[in-house]
Design a protein around this motif. Structure first.
Motif, PDB file in Angstrom:
ATOM      1  N   MET A 243       0.843  -1.202   0.000  1.00  0.00           N
ATOM      2  CA  MET A 243       0.000   0.000   0.000  1.00  0.00           C
ATOM      3  C   MET A 243       0.871   1.241   0.000  1.00  0.00           C
ATOM      4  N   LYS A 244       0.353   2.306  -0.587  1.00  0.00           N
ATOM      5  CA  LYS A 244       1.038   3.607  -0.529  1.00  0.00           C
ATOM      6  C   LYS A 244       0.133   4.626   0.155  1.00  0.00           C
ATOM      7  N   CYS A 253      -2.890  -1.135  -4.184  1.00  0.00           N
ATOM      8  CA  CYS A 253      -3.468  -2.320  -3.522  1.00  0.00           C
ATOM      9  C   CYS A 253      -4.627  -2.914  -4.321  1.00  0.00           C
ATOM     10  N   TYR A 259     -10.124  -2.182  -4.047  1.00  0.00           N
ATOM     11  CA  TYR A 259      -8.954  -1.595  -3.392  1.00  0.00           C
ATOM     12  C   TYR A 259      -8.908  -2.163  -1.976  1.00  0.00           C
ATOM     13  N   CYS A 261      -7.265  -1.300   0.486  1.00  0.00           N
ATOM     14  CA  CYS A 261      -7.181  -0.289   1.556  1.00  0.00           C
ATOM     15  C   CYS A 261      -8.538   0.299   1.933  1.00  0.00           C
TER      16      CYS A 261
HETATM   17  S1  FES Z   1      -3.050   1.957  -1.123  1.00  0.00           S
HETATM   18 FE1  FES Z   1      -3.430   3.476  -2.607  1.00  0.00          FE
HETATM   19  S2  FES Z   1      -5.260   2.738  -3.527  1.00  0.00           S
HETATM   20 FE2  FES Z   1      -4.973   1.393  -1.859  1.00  0.00          FE
END
Ligand code: FES
Ligand SMILES: Cc1cc2nc3c(=O)[nH]c(=O)nc-3n(C[C@H](O)[C@H](O)[C@H](O)COP(=O)(O)OP(=O)(O)OC[C@H]3O[C@@H](n4cnc5c(N)ncnc54)[C@H](O)[C@@H]3O)c2cc1C
Length: 279
Positions: A243-244, A253, A259, A261
């Motif tokens: 994840m970013k 992700c 997604y 996240c």
């Molecule tokens: S971590 Fe950036 S879209 Fe899920």
């Protein structure tokens, strides 16, 4: 939300750091300042959610909250030193500062499962997110049914939350079984990977099962549960992806149309199966 401004970490202080194993630490964290932007507090999260933890000069990493919102005045993070950010975290001491964004992600369906019997199955550091739900359930035990906890670690020195496991095992209506992968001097408990404990819960196929751990453990545990008669929708797990942003913007992700996240990290096995994702 802890912070309504998406990418701005909120300053937090490590109130206490405790070594759980040679590479894993438990941090009790408190916000440095009250937040004027909203009414958020250290307890404003749900079991299963994660935060983005930042260390100045090292970066950010997603870490599950391992405490329960029933614990007031701080939140807990359990971190294994595996790289840049987690390594930088490992060198921090009581009173040091870090940044927190979040909490992010969905959560375990902790309200929907009131009144039900529950099985929690953790492998290694996968016990961290489960611990949040277990503590919440045990702090509200009259609202829930029987609880069975299966936990597996590679070796006895890898067992995280040993004192919690002991305490939970002494609680009425709770059974705890712990195992290590290989026989070891001084260990008189069960030996074998965590799936070798599934025999203990053969009768429990109507229980909701929560599974967290490394991918291989999740794969074989879910297979074992399905073979024992569990329905897909009664198996709840978490998916871990790189994840970013943590907020559905960067795409890191993205998995099977979701997604992790924001749509996860918690999924039922029926959701995972419908997405065509292999676990
Ligand atoms: S971590 Fe950036 S879209 Fe899920
Ligand atoms: C939702 C979520 C919750 C998490 N909760 C926890 C937690 O409670 N405690 C904890 O210790 N860790 C947790 N992790 C894993 C943790 O975020 C990664 O280990 C961390 O990002 C590593 O950062 P780093 O800078 O220390 O390592 P890096 O220097 O970036 O990488 C070290 C190694 O780990 C690998 N890696 C990095 N991120 C991941 C990942 N997400 N999955 C698999 N491999 C990865 C890298 O490819 C590399 O091989 C969680 C991850 C997610 C997605």
């Amino acid at each position: 939300m802890f912070n309504s401004k998406l990418y701005i970490p909120r300053a937090a202080i490590i109130e206490n750091v405790k070594e759980l194993t040679y590479d894993t630490r438990l941090y009790k964290v408190k916000f440095k300042y009250g937040c004027k932007c909203d009414s958020s507090s250290e307890n404003d999260y749900r079991p299963g959610q994660f935060v983005q933890v930042s260390v100045l000069g090292a970066g950010e990493a997603p870490i599950s909250i391992c405490s329960s919102p029933t614990e007031k005045g701080y939140f807990g993070l359990c971190v294994r030193d595996t790289g840049l950010v987690t390594g930088a975290l490992a060198s921090l001491k009581n009173g040091d500062e870090l940044g927190i964004r979040g909490p992010y992600g969905n959560s375990f369906p902790i309200e929907e499962i009131r009144g039900q019997d529950l099985v929690f199955i953790g492998g290694g550091i996968g016990l961290a997110p489960l611990r949040s739900a277990i503590k919440y359930v045990l702090d509200n035990k009259p609202d829930y049914g029987d609880v069975i906890i299966l936990y597996g670690a590679r070796a006895k020195e890898d067992i995280v939350f040993a004192s919690d496991l002991d305490e939970w095992g002494r609680t009425e209506g709770v059974k705890v079984y712990t195992t290590i992968d290989e026989p070891q001097q001084g260990w008189t408990g069960h030996v074998g990977v965590v799936t070798t404990l599934l025999d203990k819960i053969k009768h429990a196929f109507k229980y909701k099962a929560f599974v967290c751990g490394p991918p291989i453990m999740i794969h074989f545990t879910i297979k074992g549960l399905m073979d024992a008669g569990w329905a897909q929708q009664d198996i709840i797990t978490t998916l871990e992806r790189h994840m970013k942003c943590g907020v559905g913007k960067c795409g890191h992700c993205y998995l099977g149309g979701k997604y992790v996240c924001i749509d996860g990290p918690v999924f039922t096995y029926s959701q995972i199966d419908a997405l065509g994702i292999e676990v």
